[in-house]
Design a protein around this motif. Sequence first.
Motif, PDB file in Angstrom:
ATOM      1  N   SER A   2       0.802  -1.459   0.039  1.00 22.91           N
ATOM      2  CA  SER A   2       0.249  -0.101   0.048  1.00 22.91           C
ATOM      3  C   SER A   2       0.657   1.282  -0.014  1.00 22.91           C
ATOM      4  O   SER A   2       1.904   1.264   0.256  1.00 22.91           O
ATOM      5  CB  SER A   2      -0.706  -0.114   1.303  1.00 22.91           C
ATOM      6  N   GLU A   3       0.215   2.375  -0.270  1.00 21.30           N
ATOM      7  CA  GLU A   3       0.779   3.506  -0.422  1.00 21.30           C
ATOM      8  C   GLU A   3       1.447   4.001   0.951  1.00 21.30           C
ATOM      9  O   GLU A   3       2.727   4.466   1.018  1.00 21.30           O
ATOM     10  CB  GLU A   3      -0.129   4.761  -1.079  1.00 21.30           C
ATOM     11  N   SER A   4       0.698   3.975   1.836  1.00 18.20           N
ATOM     12  CA  SER A   4       1.074   4.088   3.356  1.00 18.20           C
ATOM     13  C   SER A   4       2.266   3.179   3.743  1.00 18.20           C
ATOM     14  O   SER A   4       2.857   3.505   4.896  1.00 18.20           O
ATOM     15  CB  SER A   4      -0.156   4.093   4.075  1.00 18.20           C
ATOM     16  N   GLY A   5       2.061   2.133   3.278  1.00 21.00           N
ATOM     17  CA  GLY A   5       2.981   1.019   3.892  1.00 21.00           C
ATOM     18  C   GLY A   5       2.486   0.429   5.027  1.00 21.00           C
ATOM     19  O   GLY A   5       3.270  -0.352   5.808  1.00 21.00           O
ATOM     20  N   ARG A   6       1.313   0.734   5.430  1.00 18.23           N
ATOM     21  CA  ARG A   6       0.723   0.166   6.900  1.00 18.23           C
ATOM     22  C   ARG A   6      -0.221  -0.762   6.603  1.00 18.23           C
ATOM     23  O   ARG A   6      -0.704  -1.681   7.624  1.00 18.23           O
ATOM     24  CB  ARG A   6       0.293   1.279   7.377  1.00 18.23           C
ATOM     25  N   ALA A   7      -1.076  -0.855   5.543  1.00 18.74           N
ATOM     26  CA  ALA A   7      -1.951  -1.971   5.374  1.00 18.74           C
ATOM     27  C   ALA A   7      -1.632  -3.281   4.527  1.00 18.74           C
ATOM     28  O   ALA A   7      -0.641  -3.161   3.846  1.00 18.74           O
ATOM     29  CB  ALA A   7      -3.215  -1.165   4.332  1.00 18.74           C
ATOM     30  N   PRO A 196       6.724  -3.985 -10.357  1.00 21.48           N
ATOM     31  CA  PRO A 196       5.959  -2.910 -10.857  1.00 21.48           C
ATOM     32  C   PRO A 196       5.636  -1.891  -9.653  1.00 21.48           C
ATOM     33  O   PRO A 196       5.396  -0.619  -9.889  1.00 21.48           O
ATOM     34  CB  PRO A 196       4.568  -3.457 -11.547  1.00 21.48           C
ATOM     35  N   TYR A 197       5.542  -2.232  -8.447  1.00 24.39           N
ATOM     36  CA  TYR A 197       5.100  -1.546  -7.355  1.00 24.39           C
ATOM     37  C   TYR A 197       6.139  -0.740  -6.457  1.00 24.39           C
ATOM     38  O   TYR A 197       6.218  -0.030  -5.711  1.00 24.39           O
ATOM     39  CB  TYR A 197       4.395  -2.239  -6.532  1.00 24.39           C
ATOM     40  N   LEU A 198       7.225  -0.986  -7.057  1.00 26.79           N
ATOM     41  CA  LEU A 198       8.731  -0.409  -6.491  1.00 26.79           C
ATOM     42  C   LEU A 198       9.174   0.653  -7.592  1.00 26.79           C
ATOM     43  O   LEU A 198       9.036   0.648  -8.912  1.00 26.79           O
ATOM     44  CB  LEU A 198       9.866  -1.305  -6.447  1.00 26.79           C
ATOM     45  N   THR A 199      10.012   1.713  -7.165  1.00 20.88           N
ATOM     46  CA  THR A 199      10.638   2.836  -7.980  1.00 20.88           C
ATOM     47  C   THR A 199      11.748   1.872  -8.535  1.00 20.88           C
ATOM     48  O   THR A 199      12.356   0.931  -8.093  1.00 20.88           O
ATOM     49  CB  THR A 199      10.999   3.781  -6.909  1.00 20.88           C
ATOM     50  N   GLY A 242     -12.894   3.764  -9.236  1.00 24.91           N
ATOM     51  CA  GLY A 242     -12.976   3.503  -7.675  1.00 24.91           C
ATOM     52  C   GLY A 242     -12.706   2.124  -7.298  1.00 24.91           C
ATOM     53  O   GLY A 242     -13.137   1.791  -6.195  1.00 24.91           O
ATOM     54  N   SER A 243     -11.664   1.368  -7.670  1.00 22.30           N
ATOM     55  CA  SER A 243     -11.506   0.109  -7.435  1.00 22.30           C
ATOM     56  C   SER A 243     -10.924   0.206  -6.040  1.00 22.30           C
ATOM     57  O   SER A 243      -9.834   0.801  -5.740  1.00 22.30           O
ATOM     58  CB  SER A 243     -10.206  -0.570  -8.262  1.00 22.30           C
ATOM     59  N   SER A 244     -11.394  -0.656  -5.209  1.00 20.80           N
ATOM     60  CA  SER A 244     -10.658  -0.651  -3.892  1.00 20.80           C
ATOM     61  C   SER A 244      -9.539  -1.504  -3.671  1.00 20.80           C
ATOM     62  O   SER A 244      -8.723  -1.355  -2.717  1.00 20.80           O
ATOM     63  CB  SER A 244     -11.929  -1.210  -2.606  1.00 20.80           C
ATOM     64  N   VAL A 245      -9.278  -2.174  -4.609  1.00 18.33           N
ATOM     65  CA  VAL A 245      -8.029  -3.179  -4.646  1.00 18.33           C
ATOM     66  C   VAL A 245      -6.794  -2.525  -5.057  1.00 18.33           C
ATOM     67  O   VAL A 245      -5.875  -2.617  -4.449  1.00 18.33           O
ATOM     68  CB  VAL A 245      -8.450  -4.398  -5.410  1.00 18.33           C
ATOM     69  N   THR A 246      -6.974  -1.927  -6.264  1.00 20.24           N
ATOM     70  CA  THR A 246      -5.598  -1.427  -6.549  1.00 20.24           C
ATOM     71  C   THR A 246      -5.404   0.120  -6.670  1.00 20.24           C
ATOM     72  O   THR A 246      -4.459   0.600  -7.067  1.00 20.24           O
ATOM     73  CB  THR A 246      -5.417  -1.781  -8.347  1.00 20.24           C
ATOM     74  N   SER A 247      -6.346   0.727  -6.323  1.00 19.66           N
ATOM     75  CA  SER A 247      -6.395   2.375  -6.275  1.00 19.66           C
ATOM     76  C   SER A 247      -5.258   2.972  -5.349  1.00 19.66           C
ATOM     77  O   SER A 247      -4.534   3.956  -5.792  1.00 19.66           O
ATOM     78  CB  SER A 247      -7.501   2.887  -5.999  1.00 19.66           C
ATOM     79  N   GLY A 248      -4.814   2.121  -4.387  1.00 20.84           N
ATOM     80  CA  GLY A 248      -3.640   2.520  -3.428  1.00 20.84           C
ATOM     81  C   GLY A 248      -2.511   1.896  -3.760  1.00 20.84           C
ATOM     82  O   GLY A 248      -1.613   1.965  -3.009  1.00 20.84           O
ATOM     83  N   GLU A 249      -2.313   1.146  -4.856  1.00 19.44           N
ATOM     84  CA  GLU A 249      -1.299   0.507  -5.165  1.00 19.44           C
ATOM     85  C   GLU A 249      -0.683   0.638  -6.600  1.00 19.44           C
ATOM     86  O   GLU A 249      -0.813  -0.404  -7.402  1.00 19.44           O
ATOM     87  CB  GLU A 249      -1.426  -1.183  -4.816  1.00 19.44           C
ATOM     88  N   PRO A 250      -0.221   1.756  -6.918  1.00 20.60           N
ATOM     89  CA  PRO A 250       0.089   2.027  -8.387  1.00 20.60           C
ATOM     90  C   PRO A 250       1.563   1.401  -8.632  1.00 20.60           C
ATOM     91  O   PRO A 250       2.098   1.176  -8.040  1.00 20.60           O
ATOM     92  CB  PRO A 250       0.125   3.764  -8.222  1.00 20.60           C
ATOM     93  N   TRP A 251       1.379   1.244  -9.937  1.00 19.12           N
ATOM     94  CA  TRP A 251       2.589   0.680 -10.663  1.00 19.12           C
ATOM     95  C   TRP A 251       3.634   1.996 -10.666  1.00 19.12           C
ATOM     96  O   TRP A 251       3.294   3.062 -10.915  1.00 19.12           O
ATOM     97  CB  TRP A 251       2.403   0.383 -12.062  1.00 19.12           C
ATOM     98  N   ARG A 252       5.062   1.786 -10.350  1.00 24.04           N
ATOM     99  CA  ARG A 252       6.055   2.837  -9.931  1.00 24.04           C
ATOM    100  C   ARG A 252       7.016   2.554 -11.406  1.00 24.04           C
ATOM    101  O   ARG A 252       7.895   3.451 -11.260  1.00 24.04           O
ATOM    102  CB  ARG A 252       6.581   2.736  -8.875  1.00 24.04           C
TER     103      ARG A 252
END
Length: 305
Positions: A2-7, A196-199, A242-252
């Motif tokens: 997740s973007e926050s790293g907490r969930a 994909p989720y890492l810089t 409004g996907s609750s699954v991927t909206s907070g986990e973007p490809w980087r």
Amino acid sequence: MSESGRAASRTAVLVCQGRAVADGKAAPGRFADPVAVRLLRTAERTSVDEVRRSTPPKGWQARTAYERVRACAEVVVPRTVAIDDALGAHATGQLVILGAGLDTRAWRLPGLAQTDVWEVDHPASQQDKRARLVEAVEAVRGPDEGNLPVGELPTVARSVRFTPVDFAVDDLGMALDAAGHDPSAPTTWLWEGVVPYLTRDEVRATVAALAARTVPGSALVVNYQAPSVKAAAGRLLTRVLGSSVTSGEPWRSLWRPQQMAALLAEHGLRVVSDDTLLARAHSLGSPARGRASLQSGRVAVAESH
């Protein structure tokens, strides 16, 4: 993650749902994952059951969830088969799974019976998985199954060592040292669904960290995404809806095969194969019609030299 790293990762749940959908239905004799459904909670099984019955629900939100799981199942089958084949061909006594999510290999692959497995993942995702492993045992415990061990679902691998790591901030080598990984022995590294989720800097740092613990006889199996206009547009649309699954986990970061091969070569890893998921799907006789995520998704195998 997740973007926050907490969930805990919701993408990991989606992938698990896809494997549960495909179990017993897709690529018979090549793909099977009876463990996946046991790691899902009741609400998460709803879409799985609907897809397996081919009964799409009414309402755009429910239908979106249905289509998301159905599409994921189409992708995870060739990806899983490609990776499982690679692990079988490059077996060692040590398997490190980077970004393990709800991976089930240590619970379903007999070929890991003589292998110690390190599952490396974000602490929140790992805590969620361990809770699910306990729930999987409790869910089936009954008068005829009283011999099931108290605790987590038993593995087929020799051992599983959960190793919490936040790839963005933590030192992978130090974490593996603490978990008992032997850097002087050959290791098979599996990196699925994480790149994909890492810089790009995080990807480079992770490759450097694993290469520092890699000796001849080792191998890396890495799943990554190549640039694709169609795939990018599809993910953008999902987020807009409004996907609750991927909206907070973007490809980087996305990588072309030449770029990935060059990065690995810098660290003494020679790519011996690199195929699209679409090619593997066709080899399995899949009816896939060129889905963008199959065209851009790749699995590469690199050997230490």
